[in-house]
Write an enzyme that holds these catalytic residues in place. Structure first.
Site, PDB file in Angstrom:
ATOM      1  N   ASN A 193       0.872  -1.196  -0.103  1.00  0.00           N
ATOM      2  CA  ASN A 193       0.144  -0.131   0.098  1.00  0.00           C
ATOM      3  C   ASN A 193       0.851   1.330  -0.095  1.00  0.00           C
ATOM      4  OD1 ASN A 193      -1.955  -1.715   0.402  1.00  0.00           O
ATOM      5  ND2 ASN A 193      -2.359  -1.432   2.332  1.00  0.00           N
TER       6      ASN A 193
ATOM      7  N   THR B  49     -19.873  36.810 -30.893  1.00  0.00           N
ATOM      8  CA  THR B  49     -20.945  36.398 -29.669  1.00  0.00           C
ATOM      9  C   THR B  49     -22.069  35.721 -30.266  1.00  0.00           C
ATOM     10  OG1 THR B  49     -22.027  38.440 -29.700  1.00  0.00           O
ATOM     11  CG2 THR B  49     -20.166  38.276 -28.059  1.00  0.00           C
ATOM     12  N   HIS B  50     -22.503  34.384 -29.599  1.00  0.00           N
ATOM     13  CA  HIS B  50     -23.351  33.819 -30.260  1.00  0.00           C
ATOM     14  C   HIS B  50     -23.160  33.184 -31.716  1.00  0.00           C
ATOM     15  CE1 HIS B  50     -25.716  35.483 -26.766  1.00  0.00           C
ATOM     16  NE2 HIS B  50     -25.290  36.563 -27.610  1.00  0.00           N
TER      17      HIS B  50
ATOM     18  N   SER C 125     -10.639  11.841 -47.878  1.00  0.00           N
ATOM     19  CA  SER C 125     -11.932  11.109 -47.836  1.00  0.00           C
ATOM     20  C   SER C 125     -11.650   9.850 -48.655  1.00  0.00           C
ATOM     21  CB  SER C 125     -13.214  11.865 -48.229  1.00  0.00           C
ATOM     22  OG  SER C 125     -14.253  11.004 -48.705  1.00  0.00           O
TER      23      SER C 125
ATOM     24  N   LYS D  86     -12.347  16.545 -50.786  1.00  0.00           N
ATOM     25  CA  LYS D  86     -12.335  16.903 -49.344  1.00  0.00           C
ATOM     26  C   LYS D  86     -10.787  17.040 -48.695  1.00  0.00           C
ATOM     27  CE  LYS D  86     -15.206  16.424 -46.736  1.00  0.00           C
ATOM     28  NZ  LYS D  86     -16.415  15.965 -45.988  1.00  0.00           N
TER      29      LYS D  86
ATOM     30  N   GLU E 280     -10.705  17.299 -34.903  1.00  0.00           N
ATOM     31  CA  GLU E 280     -11.926  16.640 -34.457  1.00  0.00           C
ATOM     32  C   GLU E 280     -11.557  15.380 -33.336  1.00  0.00           C
ATOM     33  OE1 GLU E 280     -13.882  15.168 -37.926  1.00  0.00           O
ATOM     34  OE2 GLU E 280     -13.765  16.996 -38.881  1.00  0.00           O
TER      35      GLU E 280
ATOM     36  N   TYR F 187      -6.696   1.695   2.766  1.00  0.00           N
ATOM     37  CA  TYR F 187      -6.574   1.083   1.410  1.00  0.00           C
ATOM     38  C   TYR F 187      -7.559   0.098   1.160  1.00  0.00           C
ATOM     39  CZ  TYR F 187      -4.842  -1.349  -2.766  1.00  0.00           C
ATOM     40  OH  TYR F 187      -4.875  -1.912  -3.882  1.00  0.00           O
TER      41      TYR F 187
END
Ligand code: ARG
Length: 462
Positions: free
Chosen positions: A109, A154-155, A276, A282, A289, A316
């Protein structure tokens, strides 16, 4: 045969062995485990608990194991329950009885609590180094783009003009805070659990300050129950990494938008994009991502740890074996993402003309037009209304504030004069925002200096 065979009448079921075992992932801690054992063996001799000659034999044996593991001439035994058992059994195999004395006044431990702290301290420095790599890339790009006007949003609606430098420097602030959070976490992690024993220390006269110093910790943990059962540092580290990943994910989202045909603010290098399999036209921002996607894994680690720990009585419990994979995965993911993300940004091409075009013509200077009237003495609310009318007029005429003829301006308010065009030019909108923290060259210049000073100081941390 098991270390604990004396107590048991039966062999452990094979399934239980597999289920219990952690060597497949804690083998990663071999170096820390051996370094910790070397310090422990030295301290046992210093305190007269074992002979100096035996201590030296143990230390030599441990060094040999470390060298062989690094050279790849010694393989981890998948049948060992964990890295701690593995090292001890190889040691005893190699040096005989002296090896059996290493575990005096210590428990696993203790060992696991020590090993993860040592390992995570190193990992924090490695992550911080990569945060600095990304900061260096961003500050360089910011310097190159101090006069590149882009719409601020903004937005996700065009709001007021900023510069690309200003936008990048916002991320620099986030990353500097991430660095700081990692330093805080390091500081609290930097206390030695070793000597806590299984939970209640030991009756041997050990001196924990010796191992503390030998292993480079700031202090000895003050309570042994806490020493073996605290995993706050795991949670803190995953929390700091989750926030860091959240920043990278927001940035990724912007990169993805900027690379779309709708924006075209940024073009990724061919080497940092993908194609792609079916659509020949592409060019995909897969890296951004994936970084956005991998953020979920790191959050997952944080939630795993919080959930594992929430119901555990002191001290523990085996549940805590689940800590390592979660933290390792979070650390590996953050490092991987920081590294490739920095290269992706460094090699990307900025499209100033597209940014400029997106900033013009969309009434992004409407606030500045109202401010123009205010500077001529009109109350802001009245000015706001007048500019509202002008925007409506422009929309009706299919034009914008830059191109609207002066007589049209004056039909709405006779305060307008020829100098309105200069006042609402995007360059003026940006260059007049000289306030601390703003987008003007003076202001972004100061921000750039701040990041550079930070990087200079951070290089001293390593
Ligand atoms: N493999 C264990 C872990 O990762 C080490 C500590 C085991 N201690 C015990 N009493 N079973 O947490």
């Amino acid at each position: 045969m098991k270390l604990w065979a004396g107590r048991f009448q039966k062999e452990t079921d094979k399934k239980v062995d597999d289920f219990n075992s952690s060597i497949s992932f804690d083998a990663r801690l071999y170096r820390e485990d051996i370094e910790g054992s070397i310090a422990h063996a030295g301290m046992l001799a210093d305190c007269g608990i074992i002979d100096r000659a035996e201590s030296e034999k143990i230390i030599e044996g441990l060094r040999g194991i470390l060298a062989d593991l690094e050279a790849g001439t010694l393989a981890f035994d998948a049948d060992s329950e964990d890295i701690h058992m593995f090292v001890e059994s190889v040691l005893t195999e190699r040096i005989g009885d002296a090896g059996k004395r290493l575990h005096t006044a210590r428990s696993r431990n203790d060992q696991v609590a020590l090993d993860i702290r040592m390992n995570f301290k190193k990992e924090i420095r490695a992550v911080q180094k990569l945060v600095c790599k990304l900061l260096s890339v961003l500050v360089k790009k910011a310097e190159e783009n101090q006069r590149v006007i882009m719409p601020g949003y903004t937005h996700l609606q065009r709001a007021q003009p900023v510069t690309f430098a200003h936008h990048l420097l916002a991320y620099c602030q986030m990353l500097m805070r991430d660095y700081g959070r990692l330093s805080d976490c390091y500081r609290r992690m930097n206390e030695l659990p070793l000597g806590s024993g299984a939970l209640a220390t030991t009756t041997y006269p050990i001196d924990r300050t010796i191992t503390c110093k030998a292993l480079g910790f700031d202090a000895v943990m003050a309570n042994s129950l806490d020493g073996v059962s605290d995993r706050d540092h795991c949670i803190e580290l995953c929390s700091a990494l989750s926030i860091l990943m959240m920043h990278l994910s927001r940035f990724s989202e912007e990169v993805i938008l900027w690379c779309s045909s709708e924006f075209q603010f940024l073009e990724l290098d061919d080497a940092f994009s993908t194609g792609s399999s079916i659509m020949p036209q592409k060019k995909n921002p897969d890296i951004a991502e994936l970084v956005r996607g991998k953020t979920g894994r790191v959050y997952g680690s944080l939630v795993t740890l919080l959930t594992v720990m929430k119901g555990i009585p002191l001290a523990y419990n085996k549940d805590m074996q689940e800590d390592k994979e979660a933290v390792f995965d979070a650390v590996d993911t953050a490092k991987l993402c920081l590294d490739v993300f920095a290269d992706m940004i460094e090699t990307a091409t900025v499209r100033p003309e597209k940014m400029r075009a997106a900033a013009s013509g969309g009434f992004i200077n409407a606030t500045d037009c109202a401010d123009y009237l205010v500077k001529k003495g009109m109350p802001f609310r009245d000015a706001y209304k007048i500019v509202g009318k002008l925007v409506a007029l422009c929309l009706e005429l299919g034009t914008d504030l830059e191109r609207l003829p002066l007589e049209k301006y004056r039909e709405v308010s006779d305060v307008f004069a020829e100098d309105v065009y200069r006042a609402i030019s995007l360059e003026t909108c940006v260059s007049e925002r000289k306030v601390l923290g703003g987008p003007s060259v003076e202001s972004t210049g100061a921000q750039i200096e701040m990041v550079k000073a930070f990087l200079k100081e951070a290089s001293g941390d390593e």
